[in-house]
Design an enzyme around this catalytic site. Structure first.
Site, PDB file in Angstrom:
ATOM      1  CE  LYS A 180      -4.295  -0.784   2.410  1.00 58.19           C
ATOM      2  NZ  LYS A 180      -5.114  -0.356   3.805  1.00 58.19           N
ATOM      3  N   GLY A 240      -3.294  -8.780  -2.580  1.00 58.96           N
ATOM      4  CA  GLY A 240      -4.551  -9.219  -2.329  1.00 58.96           C
ATOM      5  C   GLY A 240      -5.371  -9.939  -3.194  1.00 58.96           C
ATOM      6  CG  ASP A 268     -10.757  -0.084   6.152  1.00 57.51           C
ATOM      7  OD1 ASP A 268      -9.548  -0.936   6.470  1.00 57.51           O
ATOM      8  OD2 ASP A 268     -11.809  -0.457   6.110  1.00 57.51           O
ATOM      9  CB  SER A 269      -8.450  -0.389   0.527  1.00 54.53           C
ATOM     10  OG  SER A 269      -7.628  -1.118   0.983  1.00 54.53           O
ATOM     11  CG  ASP A 306      -4.456  -6.287  -7.317  1.00 51.69           C
ATOM     12  OD1 ASP A 306      -5.671  -5.927  -7.119  1.00 51.69           O
ATOM     13  OD2 ASP A 306      -3.326  -5.637  -7.024  1.00 51.69           O
TER      14      ASP A 306
HETATM   15  P1  IMP Z   1      -6.875  -3.006   4.846  1.00 52.32           P
HETATM   16  O1  IMP Z   1      -5.587  -2.990   5.195  1.00 52.32           O
HETATM   17  O2  IMP Z   1      -7.742  -3.309   6.142  1.00 52.32           O
HETATM   18  O3  IMP Z   1      -7.394  -1.949   4.235  1.00 52.32           O
HETATM   19  O4  IMP Z   1      -7.106  -4.342   3.998  1.00 52.32           O
HETATM   20  C1  IMP Z   1      -7.179  -4.040   2.517  1.00 52.32           C
HETATM   21  C2  IMP Z   1      -7.492  -5.620   2.081  1.00 52.32           C
HETATM   22  O5  IMP Z   1      -8.371  -5.271   1.114  1.00 52.32           O
HETATM   23  C3  IMP Z   1      -6.297  -5.919   1.496  1.00 52.32           C
HETATM   24  O6  IMP Z   1      -5.732  -7.094   2.382  1.00 52.32           O
HETATM   25  C4  IMP Z   1      -6.799  -6.719   0.293  1.00 52.32           C
HETATM   26  O7  IMP Z   1      -7.263  -7.917   0.755  1.00 52.32           O
HETATM   27  C5  IMP Z   1      -7.795  -5.966  -0.091  1.00 52.32           C
HETATM   28  N1  IMP Z   1      -7.358  -4.890  -1.066  1.00 52.32           N
HETATM   29  C6  IMP Z   1      -7.107  -3.698  -0.732  1.00 52.32           C
HETATM   30  N2  IMP Z   1      -6.815  -2.885  -1.858  1.00 52.32           N
HETATM   31  C7  IMP Z   1      -6.573  -3.905  -2.719  1.00 52.32           C
HETATM   32  C8  IMP Z   1      -5.579  -3.829  -4.058  1.00 52.32           C
HETATM   33  O8  IMP Z   1      -5.403  -2.673  -4.693  1.00 52.32           O
HETATM   34  N3  IMP Z   1      -5.652  -5.015  -4.688  1.00 52.32           N
HETATM   35  C9  IMP Z   1      -6.008  -6.285  -4.152  1.00 52.32           C
HETATM   36  N4  IMP Z   1      -6.722  -6.180  -2.904  1.00 52.32           N
HETATM   37  C10 IMP Z   1      -6.973  -5.110  -2.059  1.00 52.32           C
END
Ligand code: IMP
Length: 201
Positions: free
Chosen positions: A13, A155, A70-71, A157
């Site tokens: 990230k 993730g 958060d994603s 992708d």
């Molecule tokens: P966070 O760290 O709680 O925001 O979790 C994000 C999770 O969402 C990651 O561990 C991935 O599983 C998924 N994710 C978020 N952004 C992406 C991306 O750009 N590509 C692939 N998976 C993503």
């Protein structure tokens, strides 16, 4: 150079954020220089809730500007899953292989448009007192294919097909992902605010 902390320990990230915001002349770092920073539990049920928790908890402790991001991946046919639980969909936080396997299994009965999905990135900027200064969201739409393709990104992708290219984010070069991803769209909205409130300090 003004410092901006990404409230995350996810190196991939940070790499993407550096590609997206690196030209702003900010000292953008993740939490690596802050080993004692508190772990922020993602207890909210929305992306914006978790991003806010990260930003407002970390900023006053670090006394720095912080982006809480958060994603995740949203699949409407699965009732919005994995959603805010994307990182721990199969149980263990950050186990991409298991998460992808679970996604494939859950989507096995579905075909065509029912395999539609979108990524969401919510970014919340807090000032060093923990006050929220901006909150933005970016989305990117695609389809979940039936087997992994490519080794790029992270993730989900390798399963996320971008219809315009007929390729997954795992196959496409990073610059293509950076031109259209959920994170790119969220960062695009943050740029102006960052220029005003952080860069011009
Ligand atoms: P966070 O760290 O709680 O925001 O979790 C994000 C999770 O969402 C990651 O561990 C991935 O599983 C998924 N994710 C978020 N952004 C992406 C991306 O750009 N590509 C692939 N998976 C993503």
């Amino acid at each position: 150079m003004p410092r901006l902390v990404l409230g995350s320990r996810n190196k991939k990230k940070l790499r993407e954020m550096l590609d997206l915001l690196g030209d702003l002349g900010l000292d953008l770092t993740d939490l690596t220089p802050y080993p004692d920073a508190p772990e922020v539990d993602e207890t909210a049920t929305t992306f914006v809730g978790n991003a806010t928790l990260k930003a407002v908890t970390l900023a006053p402790v670090l006394r720095e500007w912080v982006i809480g991001e958060d994603s995740g991946l949203v699949v409407p046919a699965l009732g919005g899953a994995p959603g805010v639980y994307s990182a721990r969909y199969a149980g263990t936080h950050g186990d991409d292989a298991a998460n992808n396997a679970k996604l494939l299994a859950e989507l096995a009965p579905h075909s065509g448009p029912a395999r539609g999905a979108y990524y969401v990135s919510t970014a919340v900027l807090a000032d060093p007192t923990g006050t929220v200064v901006a909150s933005v969201e970016g989305r990117c739409h695609g389809l979940i294919i039936t087997e992994r393709r490519g080794t790029g990104g992270f993730g989900y992708d390798p399963l996320f097909l971008v219809p315009e290219y007929g390729k997954t984010f795992g196959e496409l070069p990073p610059e293509v992902k950076q031109s259209m991803s959920h994170r790119a769209r969220a960062c695009g909205q943050l740029r102006e605010v960052l220029q005003k409130v952080v860069c011009d300090r």
